[in-house]
Write a protein that holds these residues in place. Structure first.
Motif, PDB file in Angstrom:
ATOM      1  N   ARG A 291      -2.178 -15.968  12.761  1.00 22.39           N
ATOM      2  CA  ARG A 291      -2.807 -16.633  11.620  1.00 22.39           C
ATOM      3  C   ARG A 291      -1.969 -16.440  10.352  1.00 22.39           C
ATOM      4  O   ARG A 291      -1.708 -17.382   9.606  1.00 22.39           O
ATOM      5  N   ARG A 292      -1.488 -15.203  10.121  1.00 23.94           N
ATOM      6  CA  ARG A 292      -0.645 -14.941   8.948  1.00 23.94           C
ATOM      7  C   ARG A 292       0.674 -15.710   9.032  1.00 23.94           C
ATOM      8  O   ARG A 292       1.162 -16.237   8.038  1.00 23.94           O
ATOM      9  N   ALA A 293       1.234 -15.813  10.236  1.00 22.53           N
ATOM     10  CA  ALA A 293       2.481 -16.557  10.415  1.00 22.53           C
ATOM     11  C   ALA A 293       2.274 -18.042  10.140  1.00 22.53           C
ATOM     12  O   ALA A 293       3.117 -18.682   9.498  1.00 22.53           O
ATOM     13  N   LEU A 294       1.157 -18.594  10.612  1.00 27.29           N
ATOM     14  CA  LEU A 294       0.855 -20.009  10.354  1.00 27.29           C
ATOM     15  C   LEU A 294       0.631 -20.257   8.861  1.00 27.29           C
ATOM     16  O   LEU A 294       1.083 -21.268   8.321  1.00 27.29           O
ATOM     17  N   GLU A 295      -0.057 -19.347   8.196  1.00 25.97           N
ATOM     18  CA  GLU A 295      -0.274 -19.481   6.751  1.00 25.97           C
ATOM     19  C   GLU A 295       1.065 -19.459   6.013  1.00 25.97           C
ATOM     20  O   GLU A 295       1.300 -20.271   5.124  1.00 25.97           O
TER      21      GLU A 295
ATOM     22  N   ALA B 257      -2.895 -23.688   2.951  1.00 25.84           N
ATOM     23  CA  ALA B 257      -2.329 -22.835   3.997  1.00 25.84           C
ATOM     24  C   ALA B 257      -3.438 -22.087   4.735  1.00 25.84           C
ATOM     25  O   ALA B 257      -3.416 -21.976   5.970  1.00 25.84           O
ATOM     26  N   ALA B 258      -4.417 -21.572   4.005  1.00 23.04           N
ATOM     27  CA  ALA B 258      -5.536 -20.878   4.637  1.00 23.04           C
ATOM     28  C   ALA B 258      -6.363 -21.842   5.485  1.00 23.04           C
ATOM     29  O   ALA B 258      -6.825 -21.489   6.585  1.00 23.04           O
ATOM     30  N   ASN B 259      -6.527 -23.080   5.011  1.00 24.76           N
ATOM     31  CA  ASN B 259      -7.289 -24.088   5.742  1.00 24.76           C
ATOM     32  C   ASN B 259      -6.597 -24.460   7.050  1.00 24.76           C
ATOM     33  O   ASN B 259      -7.254 -24.630   8.083  1.00 24.76           O
ATOM     34  N   MET B 260      -5.276 -24.584   7.024  1.00 20.35           N
ATOM     35  CA  MET B 260      -4.524 -24.964   8.230  1.00 20.35           C
ATOM     36  C   MET B 260      -4.590 -23.886   9.308  1.00 20.35           C
ATOM     37  O   MET B 260      -4.546 -24.194  10.495  1.00 20.35           O
ATOM     38  N   ALA B 261      -4.694 -22.623   8.905  1.00 19.51           N
ATOM     39  CA  ALA B 261      -4.691 -21.526   9.873  1.00 19.51           C
ATOM     40  C   ALA B 261      -6.102 -21.121  10.290  1.00 19.51           C
ATOM     41  O   ALA B 261      -6.262 -20.213  11.115  1.00 19.51           O
ATOM     42  N   THR B 262      -7.115 -21.777   9.756  1.00 18.40           N
ATOM     43  CA  THR B 262      -8.498 -21.454  10.105  1.00 18.40           C
ATOM     44  C   THR B 262      -8.724 -21.718  11.593  1.00 18.40           C
ATOM     45  O   THR B 262      -8.258 -22.708  12.142  1.00 18.40           O
ATOM     46  N   GLY B 263      -9.423 -20.834  12.232  1.00 21.42           N
ATOM     47  CA  GLY B 263      -9.735 -20.977  13.645  1.00 21.42           C
ATOM     48  C   GLY B 263      -8.791 -20.217  14.553  1.00 21.42           C
ATOM     49  O   GLY B 263      -9.044 -20.105  15.751  1.00 21.42           O
ATOM     50  N   THR B 264      -7.718 -19.670  14.025  1.00 18.61           N
ATOM     51  CA  THR B 264      -6.783 -18.883  14.833  1.00 18.61           C
ATOM     52  C   THR B 264      -7.317 -17.460  14.920  1.00 18.61           C
ATOM     53  O   THR B 264      -7.549 -16.819  13.901  1.00 18.61           O
ATOM     54  N   GLU B 265      -7.529 -16.989  16.145  1.00 20.04           N
ATOM     55  CA  GLU B 265      -8.142 -15.677  16.335  1.00 20.04           C
ATOM     56  C   GLU B 265      -7.152 -14.523  16.141  1.00 20.04           C
ATOM     57  O   GLU B 265      -7.512 -13.484  15.588  1.00 20.04           O
ATOM     58  N   ASP B 266      -5.924 -14.685  16.585  1.00 18.14           N
ATOM     59  CA  ASP B 266      -4.927 -13.614  16.467  1.00 18.14           C
ATOM     60  C   ASP B 266      -4.495 -13.476  15.006  1.00 18.14           C
ATOM     61  O   ASP B 266      -4.012 -14.431  14.390  1.00 18.14           O
ATOM     62  N   GLU B 267      -4.664 -12.271  14.444  1.00 20.16           N
ATOM     63  CA  GLU B 267      -4.371 -12.024  13.031  1.00 20.16           C
ATOM     64  C   GLU B 267      -2.899 -12.274  12.703  1.00 20.16           C
ATOM     65  O   GLU B 267      -2.580 -12.897  11.694  1.00 20.16           O
ATOM     66  N   GLY B 268      -2.000 -11.784  13.528  1.00 20.13           N
ATOM     67  CA  GLY B 268      -0.564 -11.975  13.286  1.00 20.13           C
ATOM     68  C   GLY B 268      -0.174 -13.438  13.317  1.00 20.13           C
ATOM     69  O   GLY B 268       0.611 -13.901  12.473  1.00 20.13           O
TER      70      GLY B 268
END
Length: 177
Positions: free
Chosen positions: A156-160, A143-154
């Motif tokens: 990124r957490r939603a994608l994780e 999950a952390a790997n898939m969201a890597t590169g997303t700048e917006d914190e919110g």
């Protein structure tokens, strides 16, 4: 000689009505057979006594004595929770009387029962939720790997979270089949 016009009957034409308005009289009549003059006690039990007590109790009936003062409220309660509910009786009486608006209830009687299957399943108690299982480290890493590169914190957490939920459900479906 002209005939007099027939009396007009009022038509009820108000559009859609809430289902509660259509069933209000039937619910009131059914509640009164068990002594519940105030049906709000049945329909809003969790709001009246709080979620903790509502999870382990159900109101069954209200019995009025011959002299008319000091009714008795009968509650179904899980056997394991009966001692806790017994200690809460004074607070329960206060909350129920606040619903009635006067000191209608003077006693609470507890009827201990099994958690499910009583009265044709009508008195099933809500299941006590289990603590969630600890997350799988492999799923967390993916999950952390898939969201890597997303700048917006919110975002990124939603994608994780989305990835974590998807991978967890996929793993559970593979175990089930």
């Amino acid at each position: 000689m002209a005939k007099p016009a027939p009396p007009r009957t009022e038509r009820r034409f108000r559009g859609f009505e809430p289902a509660s308005a259509l069933l209000k009289e039937r619910i009131r009549a059914a509640g009164e057979t068990r002594g519940f003059a105030v049906t709000r006690l049945l329909t809003a039990w969790a709001e009246i006594v709080g979620p903790d007590l509502a999870r382990v109790t159900r109101p069954v009936k209200v019995s009025y004595p011959r002299d008319g003062f000091g009714a008795t409220l009968t509650l179904l309660v899980r056997s394991a929770h009966a001692p806790m509910v017994e200690m809460e009786k004074p607070r329960l009486i206060g909350k129920v009387n606040a619903c009635y608006g006067y000191a209608a209830i003077s006693r609470v009687v507890l009827t201990q029962t099994a958690p499910t299957g009583f009265d044709g399943g009508q008195a099933d108690f809500a299941a006590i939720p289990k603590a969630p299982a600890p997350p799988d480290p492999k799923v967390e890493a993916e999950a952390a790997n898939m969201a890597t590169g997303t700048e917006d914190e919110g975002l990124r957490r939603a994608l994780e979270s989305l990835t974590r939920n998807y991978l967890t459900r996929m793993a559970q479906s593979k175990k089930g089949s």
